[in-house]
Design a protein around this motif. Structure first.
Motif, PDB file in Angstrom:
ATOM      1  N   ASP A 195       0.820  -1.217   0.000  1.00  0.00           N
ATOM      2  CA  ASP A 195       0.000   0.000   0.000  1.00  0.00           C
ATOM      3  C   ASP A 195       0.849   1.260   0.000  1.00  0.00           C
ATOM      4  OD1 ASP A 195      -2.662  -1.394   0.299  1.00  0.00           O
ATOM      5  OD2 ASP A 195      -1.575  -2.148   2.029  1.00  0.00           O
ATOM      6  N   VAL A 196       1.852   1.269  -0.874  1.00  0.00           N
ATOM      7  CA  VAL A 196       2.736   2.430  -0.982  1.00  0.00           C
ATOM      8  C   VAL A 196       2.967   2.842  -2.431  1.00  0.00           C
ATOM      9  CG1 VAL A 196       4.831   0.993  -0.901  1.00  0.00           C
ATOM     10  CG2 VAL A 196       4.957   3.398  -0.242  1.00  0.00           C
ATOM     11  N   LEU A 197       2.996   1.891  -3.359  1.00  0.00           N
ATOM     12  CA  LEU A 197       3.382   2.208  -4.734  1.00  0.00           C
ATOM     13  C   LEU A 197       2.322   3.017  -5.472  1.00  0.00           C
ATOM     14  CD1 LEU A 197       5.123  -1.113  -5.836  1.00  0.00           C
ATOM     15  CD2 LEU A 197       6.142   0.975  -4.910  1.00  0.00           C
ATOM     16  N   GLU A 198       1.085   3.043  -4.976  1.00  0.00           N
ATOM     17  CA  GLU A 198       0.058   3.879  -5.604  1.00  0.00           C
ATOM     18  C   GLU A 198       0.361   5.373  -5.424  1.00  0.00           C
ATOM     19  OE1 GLU A 198      -1.609   2.528  -1.556  1.00  0.00           O
ATOM     20  OE2 GLU A 198      -0.456   1.673  -3.217  1.00  0.00           O
ATOM     21  N   HIS A 199       1.316   5.683  -4.554  1.00  0.00           N
ATOM     22  CA  HIS A 199       1.727   7.074  -4.339  1.00  0.00           C
ATOM     23  C   HIS A 199       2.917   7.475  -5.210  1.00  0.00           C
ATOM     24  CE1 HIS A 199      -0.783   7.196  -0.704  1.00  0.00           C
ATOM     25  NE2 HIS A 199      -0.259   6.032  -0.378  1.00  0.00           N
ATOM     26  N   VAL A 200       3.538   6.519  -5.883  1.00  0.00           N
ATOM     27  CA  VAL A 200       4.830   6.751  -6.554  1.00  0.00           C
ATOM     28  C   VAL A 200       4.610   7.109  -8.020  1.00  0.00           C
ATOM     29  CG1 VAL A 200       7.019   5.686  -7.202  1.00  0.00           C
ATOM     30  CG2 VAL A 200       6.006   5.197  -4.961  1.00  0.00           C
ATOM     31  N   GLU A 201       5.100   8.281  -8.421  1.00  0.00           N
ATOM     32  CA  GLU A 201       4.933   8.727  -9.810  1.00  0.00           C
ATOM     33  C   GLU A 201       5.930   8.048 -10.743  1.00  0.00           C
ATOM     34  OE1 GLU A 201       4.910  12.936 -10.096  1.00  0.00           O
ATOM     35  OE2 GLU A 201       3.167  13.195  -8.793  1.00  0.00           O
ATOM     36  N   ASN A 202       7.188   7.962 -10.342  1.00  0.00           N
ATOM     37  CA  ASN A 202       8.232   7.362 -11.183  1.00  0.00           C
ATOM     38  C   ASN A 202       8.371   5.871 -10.860  1.00  0.00           C
ATOM     39  OD1 ASN A 202       9.169   8.244  -8.646  1.00  0.00           O
ATOM     40  ND2 ASN A 202      11.297   8.280  -9.328  1.00  0.00           N
ATOM     41  N   LEU A 203       7.277   5.140 -11.042  1.00  0.00           N
ATOM     42  CA  LEU A 203       7.212   3.746 -10.615  1.00  0.00           C
ATOM     43  C   LEU A 203       8.208   2.864 -11.356  1.00  0.00           C
ATOM     44  CD1 LEU A 203       5.914   1.559  -8.923  1.00  0.00           C
ATOM     45  CD2 LEU A 203       4.066   1.414 -10.621  1.00  0.00           C
ATOM     46  N   GLU A 204       8.396   3.090 -12.661  1.00  0.00           N
ATOM     47  CA  GLU A 204       9.328   2.257 -13.436  1.00  0.00           C
ATOM     48  C   GLU A 204      10.738   2.331 -12.851  1.00  0.00           C
ATOM     49  OE1 GLU A 204       8.861   0.291 -16.075  1.00  0.00           O
ATOM     50  OE2 GLU A 204       6.899   0.828 -16.891  1.00  0.00           O
ATOM     51  N   ASP A 205      11.137   3.496 -12.373  1.00  0.00           N
ATOM     52  CA  ASP A 205      12.467   3.640 -11.766  1.00  0.00           C
ATOM     53  C   ASP A 205      12.600   2.758 -10.539  1.00  0.00           C
ATOM     54  OD1 ASP A 205      13.111   5.521 -13.688  1.00  0.00           O
ATOM     55  OD2 ASP A 205      12.673   7.242 -12.408  1.00  0.00           O
ATOM     56  N   TYR A 206      11.537   2.699  -9.739  1.00  0.00           N
ATOM     57  CA  TYR A 206      11.600   1.886  -8.524  1.00  0.00           C
ATOM     58  C   TYR A 206      11.514   0.400  -8.839  1.00  0.00           C
ATOM     59  CZ  TYR A 206      11.685   5.830  -5.398  1.00  0.00           C
ATOM     60  OH  TYR A 206      12.085   6.956  -4.725  1.00  0.00           O
ATOM     61  N   ILE A 207      10.795   0.034  -9.868  1.00  0.00           N
ATOM     62  CA  ILE A 207      10.776  -1.377 -10.272  1.00  0.00           C
ATOM     63  C   ILE A 207      12.174  -1.825 -10.681  1.00  0.00           C
ATOM     64  CG2 ILE A 207       9.905  -3.025 -11.981  1.00  0.00           C
ATOM     65  CD1 ILE A 207       7.283  -1.421 -11.998  1.00  0.00           C
ATOM     66  N   ARG A 208      12.860  -0.995 -11.449  1.00  0.00           N
ATOM     67  CA  ARG A 208      14.236  -1.330 -11.825  1.00  0.00           C
ATOM     68  C   ARG A 208      15.148  -1.386 -10.602  1.00  0.00           C
ATOM     69  NH1 ARG A 208      12.728   1.509 -16.690  1.00  0.00           N
ATOM     70  NH2 ARG A 208      13.044   3.531 -15.688  1.00  0.00           N
ATOM     71  N   LEU A 209      14.935  -0.457  -9.655  1.00  0.00           N
ATOM     72  CA  LEU A 209      15.719  -0.471  -8.421  1.00  0.00           C
ATOM     73  C   LEU A 209      15.465  -1.744  -7.631  1.00  0.00           C
ATOM     74  CD1 LEU A 209      17.517   0.882  -6.254  1.00  0.00           C
ATOM     75  CD2 LEU A 209      15.438   1.980  -5.372  1.00  0.00           C
ATOM     76  N   PHE A 210      14.211  -2.123  -7.493  1.00  0.00           N
ATOM     77  CA  PHE A 210      13.885  -3.351  -6.768  1.00  0.00           C
ATOM     78  C   PHE A 210      14.575  -4.555  -7.400  1.00  0.00           C
ATOM     79  CE2 PHE A 210       9.470  -1.553  -5.417  1.00  0.00           C
ATOM     80  CZ  PHE A 210      10.085  -0.779  -4.443  1.00  0.00           C
ATOM     81  N   ASN A 211      14.527  -4.648  -8.715  1.00  0.00           N
ATOM     82  CA  ASN A 211      15.159  -5.778  -9.392  1.00  0.00           C
ATOM     83  C   ASN A 211      16.674  -5.787  -9.206  1.00  0.00           C
ATOM     84  OD1 ASN A 211      13.017  -7.330 -10.549  1.00  0.00           O
ATOM     85  ND2 ASN A 211      12.635  -5.675 -11.992  1.00  0.00           N
ATOM     86  N   ARG A 212      17.279  -4.625  -9.141  1.00  0.00           N
ATOM     87  CA  ARG A 212      18.722  -4.549  -8.879  1.00  0.00           C
ATOM     88  C   ARG A 212      19.034  -5.013  -7.462  1.00  0.00           C
ATOM     89  NH1 ARG A 212      22.302  -1.444  -6.418  1.00  0.00           N
ATOM     90  NH2 ARG A 212      20.893   0.274  -5.902  1.00  0.00           N
ATOM     91  N   LEU A 213      18.171  -4.671  -6.524  1.00  0.00           N
ATOM     92  CA  LEU A 213      18.424  -4.998  -5.122  1.00  0.00           C
ATOM     93  C   LEU A 213      18.086  -6.444  -4.774  1.00  0.00           C
ATOM     94  CD1 LEU A 213      17.069  -1.773  -3.351  1.00  0.00           C
ATOM     95  CD2 LEU A 213      19.454  -2.397  -3.794  1.00  0.00           C
ATOM     96  N   LEU A 214      17.312  -7.119  -5.637  1.00  0.00           N
ATOM     97  CA  LEU A 214      16.922  -8.496  -5.362  1.00  0.00           C
ATOM     98  C   LEU A 214      18.015  -9.494  -5.728  1.00  0.00           C
ATOM     99  CD1 LEU A 214      13.225  -8.650  -6.620  1.00  0.00           C
ATOM    100  CD2 LEU A 214      13.978  -8.948  -4.253  1.00  0.00           C
ATOM    101  N   THR A 215      18.070 -10.577  -4.978  1.00  0.00           N
ATOM    102  CA  THR A 215      18.878 -11.724  -5.361  1.00  0.00           C
ATOM    103  C   THR A 215      18.221 -12.407  -6.563  1.00  0.00           C
ATOM    104  OG1 THR A 215      17.648 -13.042  -3.760  1.00  0.00           O
ATOM    105  CG2 THR A 215      19.745 -12.129  -3.027  1.00  0.00           C
TER     106      THR A 215
END
Length: 231
Positions: A134-154
């Motif tokens: 219940d946080v990503l509905e607030h995020v405008e630059n969502l694609e940037d965070y998706i890429r960040l999440f994938n970088r941070l994941l194993t």
């Protein structure tokens, strides 16, 4: 190890004490009024999302290093840490969380990181699981965070996401819940968020919360997109 029921009871009591004395935008955005709400349906919806997301993450055996992105009041971080996860809990600001921490002693295996996670120096592959409830509905630059999440994941790590449908019945329900329910500045909904993740990850529905119409959805996005399993 505390059960979910025990953790819920402990946090609801703390939230009620805080709300009796505090009334500000940050507390409302951290959803304290929702988690402490007397209405049975609202109580079910908000706590059920945490339970569904936690149970799914805990059942997959993907490792114990976890990022709680947008940790809010700290309920999920606390629950994860009590179940032997190494937790990094992050949010843009910790005002509401600090009030909760005055009333509840959090486990030592939580690293609290205040500020934008995108500005922090985490190595690639730092986390086995990322929760974004219940946080990503607030995020405008969502694609940037998706890429960040994938970088941070194993490799084969998972992002577990929940969010509102923003349909007309959801909006009516939010008004019914009371003045302390915000969210008017939501820039997207769970369907759009899911579509964006599906461009980068293998996505599947975990659960739709229906009462009797869908108000919230929980889905999981696996780092390595081997097939389209979008539910």
């Amino acid at each position: 190890m505390n059960t979910f029921k025990t953790v819920k009871k402990k946090f609801k009591s703390a939230f009620e004490e805080i709300l009796a004395k505090e009334n500000n935008y940050e507390i409302d955005e951290a959803a304290l009024p929702a988690y402490a709400h007397k209405n049975v349906l609202i109580d079910y919806l908000f706590w059920k999302r945490i339970r569904v997301a936690f149970d799914f993450g805990n059942s997959n055996g993907h490792g114990k290093k976890v990022l709680d992105f947008g940790c809010g009041s700290g309920v999920l971080s606390y629950l994860l840490a009590q179940n032997d996860y190494e937790v990094t809990a992050c949010d843009l600001e910790f005002g509401p969380l600090n009030l909760v921490r005055e009333k509840i002693e959090f486990p030592k295996n939580i690293d609290f990181v205040e500020g934008d996670i995108a500005t922090k120096d985490f190595p690639d592959g730092s986390f086995d699981l990322i929760f974004a409830l219940d946080v990503l509905e607030h995020v405008e630059n969502l694609e940037d965070y998706i890429r960040l999440f994938n970088r941070l994941l194993t490799p084969n790590g998972i992002v577990i996401v929940s969010g509102p449908t923003e349909n007309i019945l959801y909006k009516i329900g939010r008004k019914f819940a009371g003045d302390r329910f915000t969210g008017d500045y939501h820039v997207t909904n769970i369907a759009s968020i899911k579509d964006k993740f599906n461009n980068h990850n293998s996505v599947r529905t975990v659960k739709k919360l229906i009462v009797p119409f869908v108000l919230f959805e929980v889905f999981a996005a696996t780092k390595n997109k081997l097939s389209n399993t979008n539910g």
